[in-house]
Design a protein around this motif. Sequence first.
Motif, PDB file in Angstrom:
ATOM      1  N   ASN A 192       5.875   5.632  -3.546  1.00 28.39           N
ATOM      2  CA  ASN A 192       6.927   5.175  -2.177  1.00 28.39           C
ATOM      3  C   ASN A 192       6.307   4.305  -1.377  1.00 28.39           C
ATOM      4  N   MET A 193       5.540   3.819  -1.691  1.00 29.74           N
ATOM      5  CA  MET A 193       4.996   3.140  -0.998  1.00 29.74           C
ATOM      6  C   MET A 193       5.622   1.236  -0.463  1.00 29.74           C
ATOM      7  N   ASP A 194       6.872   1.367  -1.731  1.00 30.15           N
ATOM      8  CA  ASP A 194       7.676  -0.140  -1.603  1.00 30.15           C
ATOM      9  C   ASP A 194       8.547   0.669   0.125  1.00 30.15           C
ATOM     10  N   LYS A 195       8.836   1.697  -0.654  1.00 33.36           N
ATOM     11  CA  LYS A 195      10.207   2.186   0.626  1.00 33.36           C
ATOM     12  C   LYS A 195       9.834   2.216   2.062  1.00 33.36           C
ATOM     13  N   ASP A 196       8.491   3.087   2.428  1.00 36.71           N
ATOM     14  CA  ASP A 196       7.629   3.157   3.332  1.00 36.71           C
ATOM     15  C   ASP A 196       6.357   3.286   4.293  1.00 36.71           C
ATOM     16  N   ASP A 197       6.216   1.893   4.750  1.00 30.54           N
ATOM     17  CA  ASP A 197       4.296   2.328   4.899  1.00 30.54           C
ATOM     18  C   ASP A 197       3.583   2.842   5.469  1.00 30.54           C
ATOM     19  N   ASP A 198       4.057   4.224   6.178  1.00 28.63           N
ATOM     20  CA  ASP A 198       2.873   4.736   6.374  1.00 28.63           C
ATOM     21  C   ASP A 198       2.481   5.260   4.588  1.00 28.63           C
ATOM     22  N   PHE A 199       3.132   4.921   3.643  1.00 28.14           N
ATOM     23  CA  PHE A 199       1.909   5.315   2.113  1.00 28.14           C
ATOM     24  C   PHE A 199       0.744   4.273   1.598  1.00 28.14           C
ATOM     25  N   LYS A 200       1.349   2.909   2.666  1.00 26.97           N
ATOM     26  CA  LYS A 200       0.394   2.294   2.212  1.00 26.97           C
ATOM     27  C   LYS A 200      -1.103   2.164   2.691  1.00 26.97           C
ATOM     28  N   VAL A 201      -0.580   3.282   4.693  1.00 30.13           N
ATOM     29  CA  VAL A 201      -1.872   3.227   5.990  1.00 30.13           C
ATOM     30  C   VAL A 201      -2.487   4.272   4.291  1.00 30.13           C
ATOM     31  N   ALA A 202      -1.945   5.234   4.195  1.00 29.22           N
ATOM     32  CA  ALA A 202      -2.527   6.462   3.350  1.00 29.22           C
ATOM     33  C   ALA A 202      -3.145   6.061   2.402  1.00 29.22           C
ATOM     34  N   LEU A 203      -2.807   5.035   1.173  1.00 30.18           N
ATOM     35  CA  LEU A 203      -3.607   5.007   0.503  1.00 30.18           C
ATOM     36  C   LEU A 203      -4.505   4.001   0.737  1.00 30.18           C
ATOM     37  N   LYS A 204      -4.512   3.243   1.632  1.00 34.11           N
ATOM     38  CA  LYS A 204      -6.220   2.326   1.489  1.00 34.11           C
ATOM     39  C   LYS A 204      -6.970   3.551   2.880  1.00 34.11           C
ATOM     40  N   ALA A 205      -6.878   4.155   3.044  1.00 29.23           N
ATOM     41  CA  ALA A 205      -7.740   5.425   3.833  1.00 29.23           C
ATOM     42  C   ALA A 205      -8.477   6.464   1.900  1.00 29.23           C
ATOM     43  N   TYR A 206      -7.430   6.851   1.239  1.00 27.79           N
ATOM     44  CA  TYR A 206      -7.710   7.962   1.249  1.00 27.79           C
ATOM     45  C   TYR A 206      -8.776   6.790  -0.054  1.00 27.79           C
ATOM     46  N   SER A 207      -8.364   5.603  -0.220  1.00 20.08           N
ATOM     47  CA  SER A 207      -9.982   4.272  -0.750  1.00 20.08           C
ATOM     48  C   SER A 207     -10.740   3.815  -0.426  1.00 20.08           C
ATOM     49  N   ASP A 208     -10.740   3.969   0.640  1.00 21.73           N
ATOM     50  CA  ASP A 208     -11.585   3.391   1.911  1.00 21.73           C
ATOM     51  C   ASP A 208     -12.750   5.232   1.744  1.00 21.73           C
ATOM     52  N   SER A 209     -12.213   6.548   2.023  1.00 18.10           N
ATOM     53  CA  SER A 209     -12.574   7.538   1.770  1.00 18.10           C
ATOM     54  C   SER A 209     -13.857   7.712   1.151  1.00 18.10           C
ATOM     55  N   ILE A 210     -13.705   7.027  -0.164  1.00 20.12           N
ATOM     56  CA  ILE A 210     -14.181   7.816  -1.879  1.00 20.12           C
ATOM     57  C   ILE A 210     -15.447   6.445  -1.597  1.00 20.12           C
ATOM     58  N   LEU A 211     -15.000   6.205  -1.161  1.00 23.76           N
ATOM     59  CA  LEU A 211     -16.406   4.893  -1.207  1.00 23.76           C
ATOM     60  C   LEU A 211     -17.260   4.946  -0.025  1.00 23.76           C
ATOM     61  N   ASN A 212     -16.434   6.034   0.923  1.00 29.70           N
ATOM     62  CA  ASN A 212     -17.275   6.337   2.239  1.00 29.70           C
ATOM     63  C   ASN A 212     -18.675   7.100   1.700  1.00 29.70           C
ATOM     64  N   THR A 213     -19.641   7.003   1.997  1.00 27.06           N
ATOM     65  CA  THR A 213     -21.057   8.092   2.467  1.00 27.06           C
ATOM     66  C   THR A 213     -21.577   8.719   3.374  1.00 27.06           C
ATOM     67  N   GLU A 214     -20.961   8.724   4.865  1.00 28.42           N
ATOM     68  CA  GLU A 214     -21.188   8.849   6.345  1.00 28.42           C
ATOM     69  C   GLU A 214     -19.894  10.805   6.201  1.00 28.42           C
ATOM     70  N   GLU A 215     -20.891  10.852   6.956  1.00 30.57           N
ATOM     71  CA  GLU A 215     -20.847  12.791   7.132  1.00 30.57           C
ATOM     72  C   GLU A 215     -18.887  12.490   7.576  1.00 30.57           C
ATOM     73  N   VAL A 216     -18.219  13.743   7.652  1.00 33.71           N
ATOM     74  CA  VAL A 216     -16.605  14.110   7.530  1.00 33.71           C
ATOM     75  C   VAL A 216     -16.855  14.972   8.232  1.00 33.71           C
ATOM     76  N   TYR A 217     -16.311  14.824   9.233  1.00 37.81           N
ATOM     77  CA  TYR A 217     -16.168  16.264  10.335  1.00 37.81           C
ATOM     78  C   TYR A 217     -14.256  16.033  10.888  1.00 37.81           C
ATOM     79  N   ILE A 218     -13.762  17.406  11.116  1.00 37.64           N
ATOM     80  CA  ILE A 218     -12.515  17.358  12.001  1.00 37.64           C
ATOM     81  C   ILE A 218     -11.977  17.060  13.459  1.00 37.64           C
ATOM     82  N   ASN A 219     -12.484  15.845  13.369  1.00 37.81           N
ATOM     83  CA  ASN A 219     -12.777  15.835  14.848  1.00 37.81           C
ATOM     84  C   ASN A 219     -12.154  13.828  14.939  1.00 37.81           C
ATOM     85  N   SER A 220     -10.854  14.114  15.519  1.00 32.55           N
ATOM     86  CA  SER A 220     -10.045  12.570  15.690  1.00 32.55           C
ATOM     87  C   SER A 220     -10.601  11.619  16.457  1.00 32.55           C
ATOM     88  N   ASP A 221     -11.529  12.418  16.608  1.00 35.31           N
ATOM     89  CA  ASP A 221     -12.114  11.050  18.278  1.00 35.31           C
ATOM     90  C   ASP A 221     -13.825  10.089  17.076  1.00 35.31           C
TER      91      ASP A 221
END
Length: 318
Positions: A192-221
């Motif tokens: 769906n990314m060609d129809k809606d740019d929101d999915f491009k943002v989501a894909l980038k974030a998912y990819s970045d998260s997989i490579l991330n080694t820092e602690e992740v919290y449910i904290n928007s800040d």
Amino acid sequence: MDFNTTFIIRSIGERTEQLCKSLILEQGVSEVDLFIVREVPFSASLRKSYQIGIEQNKKWTFCVDADVLLRERAIENLLEFAKPYDESVCEIQGLVLDKFFSGPRQAGNRLYRTSLLEKVIKHIPEEGISIRPETYTLQQMSKIGYSHEVVPYILGIHDEEQFNYDIYRKSFVQAVKHLDRADLLVTHWKNNMDKDDDFKVALKAYSDSILNTEEVYINSDQELYKRKFKQSGFKEKKELNTDIISLDEVEDKINEWNIDDKYYDYFPNSEGLDSDKVLWLRRLKRSVEKRGFFQTILLTISQLFIKAGNVLGRRVPK
């Protein structure tokens, strides 16, 4: 209309915060019974929400996330679903149609029995103990005899019209919470990314998260999300006009919703919405697509013979 309920919008400044509020008020809720909680991290938001519910002392305390857009009569119908449950049920939840999961799921709404909130509030975990603090809290309540229930009803839609930062942050977290569902999420987003740019943002974030080694919290800040989003290169959206979606339009979106076939690999009965007959027909269709018509027929016949044999075997006296 008197719902005997305190309504709490839990917000971190979502793009749909005011729209969420507007759709709730349109259902007959009095503004004096509606509160917006903006505390962070999420454990603090939970505590503040429960405290408000206790202070207001209505029969129910309904917490809804600001990224949920309720359909017409959603509140009335959820309260109707809650009636049969006895005093041992501390929380009841409906379903939402989730943009990024493609189908119904449990998210963004919690109907609490206010009389039990004094107990619930004691089980909020310290920050960092759980990436799902509300789920953790309710699991602890279950251990002392107070259950939580999901009802087969779609209250509204989830994650429509969000800020790019919030999409990025939540998708980053999904790669931690739902890495086992990567096939569903990534496939749906890529389709769906060609129809809606929101999915491009989501894909980038998912990819970045997989490579991330820092602690992740449910904290928007959390600085991690801010830094990574800035590095992603995505620009932010403008503020949302609260007239963009009406109750009728939410209903239209629900009626016209298309669910990705892969969704059923992870939610085979649509979170309890589908009957056994619908579930059987869907499995049959997927088998035909995977194995072909004749192989499916042979497999179905063999399964019927096995079932018949098992039934006869139980009936034959030893």
